[in-house]
Design an enzyme around this catalytic site. Structure first.
Site, PDB file in Angstrom:
ATOM      1  N   ARG A  29       0.833  -1.212   0.000  1.00 10.52           N
ATOM      2  CA  ARG A  29       0.000   0.000   0.000  1.00 10.52           C
ATOM      3  C   ARG A  29       0.865   1.258   0.000  1.00 10.52           C
ATOM      4  O   ARG A  29       0.510   2.259  -0.625  1.00 10.52           O
ATOM      5  CB  ARG A  29      -0.945  -0.022   1.207  1.00 10.52           C
ATOM      6  CG  ARG A  29      -2.087  -1.045   1.013  1.00 10.52           C
ATOM      7  CD  ARG A  29      -2.747  -1.387   2.326  1.00 10.52           C
ATOM      8  NE  ARG A  29      -3.924  -2.232   2.202  1.00 10.52           N
ATOM      9  CZ  ARG A  29      -3.911  -3.558   2.010  1.00 10.52           C
ATOM     10  NH1 ARG A  29      -2.747  -4.215   1.903  1.00 10.52           N
ATOM     11  NH2 ARG A  29      -5.042  -4.243   1.921  1.00 10.52           N
ATOM     12  N   ASP A 322      -3.998 -15.359   7.266  1.00  9.55           N
ATOM     13  CA  ASP A 322      -2.736 -15.904   6.755  1.00  9.55           C
ATOM     14  C   ASP A 322      -2.019 -16.784   7.773  1.00  9.55           C
ATOM     15  O   ASP A 322      -0.967 -17.355   7.473  1.00  9.55           O
ATOM     16  CB  ASP A 322      -1.808 -14.759   6.331  1.00  9.55           C
ATOM     17  CG  ASP A 322      -2.352 -14.026   5.113  1.00  9.55           C
ATOM     18  OD1 ASP A 322      -3.082 -14.643   4.314  1.00  9.55           O
ATOM     19  OD2 ASP A 322      -2.058 -12.828   4.967  1.00  9.55           O
TER      20      ASP A 322
HETATM   21  C1  S3P Z   1      -4.201  -9.003   2.196  1.00 11.16           C
HETATM   22  C2  S3P Z   1      -5.456  -9.532   2.365  1.00 11.16           C
HETATM   23  C3  S3P Z   1      -5.695 -10.961   2.580  1.00 11.16           C
HETATM   24  C4  S3P Z   1      -4.419 -11.721   2.921  1.00 11.16           C
HETATM   25  C5  S3P Z   1      -3.264 -11.297   2.063  1.00 11.16           C
HETATM   26  C6  S3P Z   1      -2.990  -9.826   2.245  1.00 11.16           C
HETATM   27  C7  S3P Z   1      -4.072  -7.545   1.992  1.00 11.16           C
HETATM   28  O1  S3P Z   1      -6.235 -11.509   1.405  1.00 11.16           O
HETATM   29  O2  S3P Z   1      -4.630 -13.112   2.795  1.00 11.16           O
HETATM   30  O3  S3P Z   1      -2.096 -12.026   2.386  1.00 11.16           O
HETATM   31  O4  S3P Z   1      -2.942  -7.017   2.099  1.00 11.16           O
HETATM   32  O5  S3P Z   1      -5.090  -6.894   1.707  1.00 11.16           O
HETATM   33  P1  S3P Z   1      -7.833 -11.502   1.105  1.00 11.16           P
HETATM   34  O6  S3P Z   1      -8.232 -10.118   0.800  1.00 11.16           O
HETATM   35  O7  S3P Z   1      -7.985 -12.416  -0.087  1.00 11.16           O
HETATM   36  O8  S3P Z   1      -8.463 -12.050   2.344  1.00 11.16           O
END
Ligand code: S3P
Length: 446
Positions: A29, A322
């Protein structure tokens, strides 16, 4: 580089300090918002893992300046909201679902086409969840069956603002819609029935956007006022609680261990694993709680502990999505059964993580069962985990690191078939674990 196996031998008590790299979600981000601001954003503590480096390259391909200084700080020269230019080539997001889905949102409300691809894991993951809300802005996409990569997204120069309710708990989908909303006129609204990680909302505010969050009966309603001028920021990336989970669980499982893990993010949308481990009887103390770079952080002190099985409720899943692979390893050594509910999203991560964990745990002498969205591990408790098997990692960094941790505490060494994926999120994992006392060596050839 071709696949290389790695073996974790049983370790003696771990000690020392584990300096965890920067948070992956915050790092992606920081690069993307920095690229959309006007002027220079300076980022310290950026995770220099492959996933994030792929996002840095993508920002350059879209016209932003991205450089790493000798001081280790990253400087991003943003092009302003709506200022991206058409990339000359395909954007390759490697292994990263987060990079890919967030960048899709960021380019969606620009009037040009972008083609995305990734590695075999990313090319098998569903993108329809992003394309559906983006279509409401006026975006078109052509990809492989099931909305899979490679695909070309044809952005719109004339977007309409959108109100979208998330059909699944996903911070990536939420963030993609908000990123698309940045270059749309009027208000973009996302409703999330369950709270997911909130780094996008926090960081957008830090860059000067107006983001209002209402907690309602139907969930969190997030409203963004479109077409703001984003002001560049100084960002200190907190250390990644998802990466910290590996040395933390290793220290819990290896008897007599006592380690410190400084400066780990305690963001409540990310701390489900830590709450669960404490319920299991883990000896973890959260010291020097403070705020750094807009995120709550603490120093963790972790000592070897006897764990017991627990039920993880479905409403906790998003805050530890995760961490289920490493929780499954902790659960294997616990006394009694651990039941994880509401974890269907694990089936569409870098691998089908329920299937990958079941296969690896069963091969190492741990019994499991599963449904489409639940996973149960029968803890071995005092009997210990046998180990001794070779585990398939399916291009999934978290599966790879979880089984190396298992090998540190099992009776026999555990080998993973391919250690390359570790570099996507935790490039110094093997050295750091070695400094705490882990004994990793070359595996047998596969
Ligand atoms: C993340 C959101 C999660 C996570 C990924 C990182 C993020 O995924 O599993 O490792 O940085 O927005 P999902 O949005 O598919 O839940």
């Amino acid at each position: 580089m071709s696949a290389y196996p790695l073996t974790a031998m049983r370790a003696r008590a771990l000690s020392g300090t584990a300096d965890i790299p920067g948070d992956k979600s915050v790092s992606h981000r920081a690069l993307i918002f920095g690229a959309m601001a006007v002027g220079e954003t300076v980022v310290s503590g950026l995770l220099e893992g492959e996933d994030v480096l792929d996002t840095a390259k993508a920002m350059q391909a879209l016209g932003a300046g991205v450089t790493r200084g000798e001081d280790g700080k990253w400087r991003i020269h943003g092009v302003g909201t709506g200022g991206f230019s058409e990339p000359e080539d395909v954007i390759d997001c490697g292994n990263s679902g987060t990079g890919c889905r967030l960048i899709m949102g960021a380019v969606a409300t620009h009037g040009f086409a972008t083609t995305f691809t990734g590695d075999a894991s990313l090319r098998s993951r569903p993108m329809g969840r992003i394309l559906d809300p983006l279509a409401q802005f006026g975006v078109r996409a052509e990809g492989r069956s099931g909305g899979r990569l490679p695909l070309t997204l044809i952005g719109t120069a004339d977007p309409v603002p959108v109100e979208y309710t998330l059909p699944m708990a996903s911070a990536q989908v939420k963030s993609a819609v908000l990123l698309a909303g940045l270059n749309a006129p009027g208000q973009t609204t996302v409703v999330e029935p369950e709270a997911t990680r909130d780094h996008t909302e926090r960081m957008l505010r830090g860059f000067g956007a107006t983001v209002v969050v209402d907690e309602t009966q139907g969930g969190r309603v997030i409203t963004l006022i479109g077409q703001p001028e984003l002001n560049p920021c100084e960002i200190a990336v907190p250390r990644d609680p998802s990466s910290a989970a590996f040395p933390v669980v290793a220290a819990l499982l290896v008897e007599g261990s006592d380690i410190t893990v400084p400066g780990v993010s305690r963001n409540p949308t990310r701390d489900g694993l830590y709450r669960t481990l404490v319920e299991m009887g883990a000896d973890i103390s959260f010291e020097n709680e403070r705020e750094e770079g807009g995120e709550p952080v603490a120093d963790l002190r972790v000592r070897g502990s006897a764990l017991k099985g627990v039920e993880v409720p479905p409403e906790r899943a998003a805050s530890m999505i995760d961490e289920f692979p490493i929780l499954s390893v902790a659960a294997s050594f616990a006394e009694g059964r651990t039941v994880m509910q509401g974890v269907g999203e694990l089936r569409v991560k870098e691998s089908d993580r329920i299937a990958a964990m079941e296969a690896g745990l069963n091969a190492n002498g741990v019994q499991t069962s599963s449904t489409e969205d639940s996973f149960t591990v029968e803890g071995r408790g005092g009997d210990g985990v046998e180990g001794g098997a070779m585990v398939q990692t399916h291009l999934d960094h978290r599966i790879a690191m979880s089984f190396l941790v298992m090998g540190m505490a099992a009776r026999n060494a555990v080998t993973i078939d391919d250690a390359r994926p570790v570099a996507t999120s935790f490039p110094n994992f093997t050295t750091l674990m070695g400094s705490l006392g882990a004994d990793f060596g070359d595996g047998e050839a596969v």
